[in-house]
Write an enzyme that holds these catalytic residues in place. Structure first.
Site, PDB file in Angstrom:
ATOM      1  N   GLU A  88      -4.507  -8.535  -1.871  1.00 20.93           N
ATOM      2  CA  GLU A  88      -4.841  -8.715  -0.448  1.00 20.93           C
ATOM      3  C   GLU A  88      -6.360  -8.419  -0.578  1.00 20.93           C
ATOM      4  O   GLU A  88      -6.835  -7.246  -0.872  1.00 20.93           O
ATOM      5  CB  GLU A  88      -3.959  -7.583   0.307  1.00 20.93           C
ATOM      6  CG  GLU A  88      -4.274  -7.858   1.861  1.00 20.93           C
ATOM      7  CD  GLU A  88      -3.773  -6.576   2.577  1.00 20.93           C
ATOM      8  OE1 GLU A  88      -2.422  -6.605   2.548  1.00 20.93           O
ATOM      9  OE2 GLU A  88      -4.375  -5.780   3.307  1.00 20.93           O
ATOM     10  N   GLU A 145       0.766  -1.199   0.002  1.00 19.29           N
ATOM     11  CA  GLU A 145       0.067   0.030   0.021  1.00 19.29           C
ATOM     12  C   GLU A 145       1.019   1.174   0.055  1.00 19.29           C
ATOM     13  O   GLU A 145       0.830   2.015   0.958  1.00 19.29           O
ATOM     14  CB  GLU A 145      -0.981  -0.059   1.271  1.00 19.29           C
ATOM     15  CG  GLU A 145      -1.811  -1.275   1.021  1.00 19.29           C
ATOM     16  CD  GLU A 145      -3.063  -1.197   2.177  1.00 19.29           C
ATOM     17  OE1 GLU A 145      -3.346  -0.549   2.785  1.00 19.29           O
ATOM     18  OE2 GLU A 145      -3.915  -2.184   1.821  1.00 19.29           O
TER      19      GLU A 145
END
Ligand SMILES: *[C@@H]1O[C@H](CO)[C@@H](O)[C@H](O)[C@H]1NC(C)=O
Ligand SMILES: *[C@@H]1O[C@H](CO)[C@@H](O)[C@H](O)[C@H]1NC(C)=O
Ligand SMILES: *[C@@H]1O[C@H](CO)[C@@H](O)[C@H](O)[C@H]1NC(C)=O
Ligand SMILES: *[C@@H]1O[C@H](CO)[C@@H](O)[C@H](O)[C@H]1NC(C)=O
Ligand SMILES: *[C@@H]1O[C@H](CO)[C@@H](O)[C@H](O)[C@H]1NC(C)=O
Length: 545
Positions: A341, A222
């Site tokens: 994810e 991220e």
């Protein structure tokens, strides 16, 4: 040959419902109020073909924040559970991967790692966690979770060092379970010029190569929130360059020359994230084998039971996926797209929802819709460990989503077929259906068999009659329901398959997970608040031969 398109009538009635009471998720209906739903099926062609490891799992890097917890991976029970999910990728990554450095303790005894846990041939049998130690680790993990939660809330992450031992435990877990390891490298190690400092990664790669560990790689987690997490800003273009640098390093190695590299593991599109992804792809697309992004439907701290059953919430996956795919098609058409994810709720999951029966609606719908949209792999956050979105709980016992995942693996093949449910009254929103070829690898069904899976998001039962061309086939039903009836049951941590509560036989044995045979032509009964797989073994689908 032209598509065999057929219409079939699906009669949905609540007549046989034993416990029908006024539903809180939709307006009350009366017994004479049934709707008729049409199914449109095309058995002649494959719509999409997903990766053979489509359903994959993650272990969050927070497990290594204290290295001893990596020994949980030697639990025989956990290995038994993991094996049943192969073939699959196992991603080891998450927020803490960008705060982790490899700190080898015996690197210089280069030719011989006799200290290493992965040397013996019979390693899978030999290295087992003794029950007493397992018990202690599980207890201590509960305390560790409190610490990790606190860090997450404050967004203050300690830096963590891990040794060869952690790598060995992780690799032996995946190798002995038949899973393929994807290791997430730390991207927040930066040079003074703000490019990626790869020196620590090189040391780790050298170690893994010396052990002949066959694995693939990621870099950074991220990146859109690096600034919040660490006060470091990396733009998309630089991100791509970091991946190019990693690809070059991999190419210098015999073992990792052609291995997988996946990224950038960006959060779902919002605000500036789209620019970040675009910039990344411009400079880095060639370095990666698949473009990964993360998807959660809701915020775990601010969600409800209703969200988990809301067709509008489930449909948001399609919106976000289209957005990402549009960006990717513009810059690097044809690139595979993965949910690197994914789970129901971010922030560690929603307590009492992400770990209960109701989570299955989000998970199974994501598996169905994701494949239909052309996503190649979905990596479920998480197999064990952090948060409440795990498949296996803190006692290492399987939760409802685990059983759902195992059934999906066994019954659903990678070929997606076209199926549509629609109603004259436009009321089909709460019935969702998906169709694949039956998994040819792990089942003994006939060639041409198809697996239909369906979700009923409503309280009452549904009756589905099978399309004419396949109604001649016997069906095997795998109906999953909560252990308790009604809305209460949605919060249950147990699940019934065809009426029997699912439990491991012992720590090395799963139950047989048998279907119930239905005679040809019979209606498929889908109870309220349930989901099911139906294998139509004599469907003789052209697309599935
Ligand atoms: C490593 O262990 C093996 C088997 O126990 C032994 O034969 C070998 O000599 C050891 N090597 C070193 C360098 O200690
Ligand atoms: C496990 O390791 C062995 C020996 O290195 C290798 O042959 C095998 O392919 C590995 N299996 C997986 C699933 O990685
Ligand atoms: C990597 O693979 C390419 C071709 O696939 C080959 O030309 C090259 O020599 C390989 N490099 C190494 C270090 O093995
Ligand atoms: C579930 O069954 C109820 C009662 O028959 C029906 O109203 C509802 O539409 C069904 N939902 C699904 C998703 O099939
Ligand atoms: C259904 O199966 C029977 C027995 O196998 C066969 O005689 C019949 O022709 C089949 N009907 C259709 C529509 O395929």
């Amino acid at each position: 040959m032209s598509g065999i398109s057929i219409l079939a009538c699906v009669m949905i009635s609540m007549l046989s419902s034993g416990y029908y009471v006024v539903a809180s998720v939709e307006p009350a209906r009366y017994e004479w109020d049934f709707e008729s739903v049409n199914l449109n099926v095309d058995l002649s062609r494959v719509l999409k073909k997903v990766n053979g490891r489509f359903l994959s799992v993650a272990i969050d890097a927070s497990l290594v924040a204290e290295e001893k917890f990596m020994y949980l991976l030697t639990s025989p029970k956990l290995r038994t559970l993991a094996k049943a999910l192969s073939p699959a990728f196992l991603r080891f990554g998450g927020t803490r991967q960008d705060f982790m450095t490899f700190n080898p303790t015996f690197l210089h005894s280069n030719e011989n790692h006799n200290n290493s846990v992965f040397d013996a041939d019979d390693i899978c049998e030999r290295l087992e966690l003794p029950p007493l130690l397992e018990k202690r680790l599980k207890q201590e993990w509960t305390l560790q979770e409190v610490l990790l939660d606190k860090e997450d809330l404050q967004r203050k992450y300690r830096s963590v060092k891990f040794t060869e031992c952690a790598v060995d435990l992780l690799y032996s877990f995946t190798n002995c379970s038949g899973l393929d390891l994807i290791f997430g490298l730390n991207e927040l190690l930066r040079t003074s010029g703000n490019s990626w400092d790869s020196s620590n990664a090189r040391t780790l790669l050298q170690y893994c190569e010396s052990k002949q560990y066959s694995m693939s790689w990621e870099l950074g987690n991220e990146p859109n929130s690096y600034e919040k997490k660490a006060g470091i800003r990396v733009d998309g273009y630089q991100l791509g360059q970091d991946f190019v640098q990693l690809r070059k390093i991999l190419q210098e190695s015999k073992l990792y020359n052609n291995t997988g590299l996946y990224g950038p593991d960006i959060s779902q599109p919002r605000d500036h994230r789209r620019d970040l992804l675009e910039g990344f792809l411009e400079s880095g697309a060639e370095a990666i084998d698949a473009c990964t992004w993360h998807h959660y439907y809701v915020n775990g701290r601010d969600t409800s039971l209703e969200d988990f059953l809301d067709p509008e919430v489930l449909n948001t996956l399609a919106l976000k996926t289209h957005e990402v795919m549009e960006t990717i098609e513009l810059t690097s058409p044809g690139k595979k797209v993965w949910l690197g994810e994914t789970s129901s709720a971010y922030g560690g999951g929603a307590k009492g929802l992400s770990d209960t029966f109701v989570a299955g609606f989000m998970w199974l719908d994501k598996l169905g819709l994701g494949a239909k949209l052309g996503l190649d792999v979905l990596i479920r956050q998480v197999l064990i460990g952090s948060g409440t979105y795990h498949l296996v709980d803190e006692n290492l016992d399987p939760l409802p989503d685990y059983w759902l995942s195992v059934l999906y693996k066994r019954l659903v093949g990678p070929e997606v077929l076209s199926i549509e449910a629609f109603s004259i009254l436009g009321k089909t929103k709460r019935v969702r259906v998906y169709l694949h070829c039956t998994n040819k690898k792990s089942t003994s069904y006939k060639s041409g068999a198809v697996t239909l899976f369906a979700l009923n998001l409503s309280k009452g039962p549904a009756r589905i009659s099978v399309p004419v061309t396949i109604s001649n086939s016997t069906a095997e039903a795998f109906v999953l329901q909560s252990e308790q009836p009604g809305e209460e049951g949605l919060y249950s941590k147990s699940v019934k398959l065809n009426g029997e509560v699912l439990k491991m036989v012992d720590e090395r044995t799963l139950p047989s997970l048998q279907g119930t045979p239905l005679p040809a032509g019979e209606h498929l009964r889908l109870p309220g608040y349930s989901f099911a797989f139906y294998v139509l073994s004599e469907a003789q689908a052209l697309a599935c031969r």
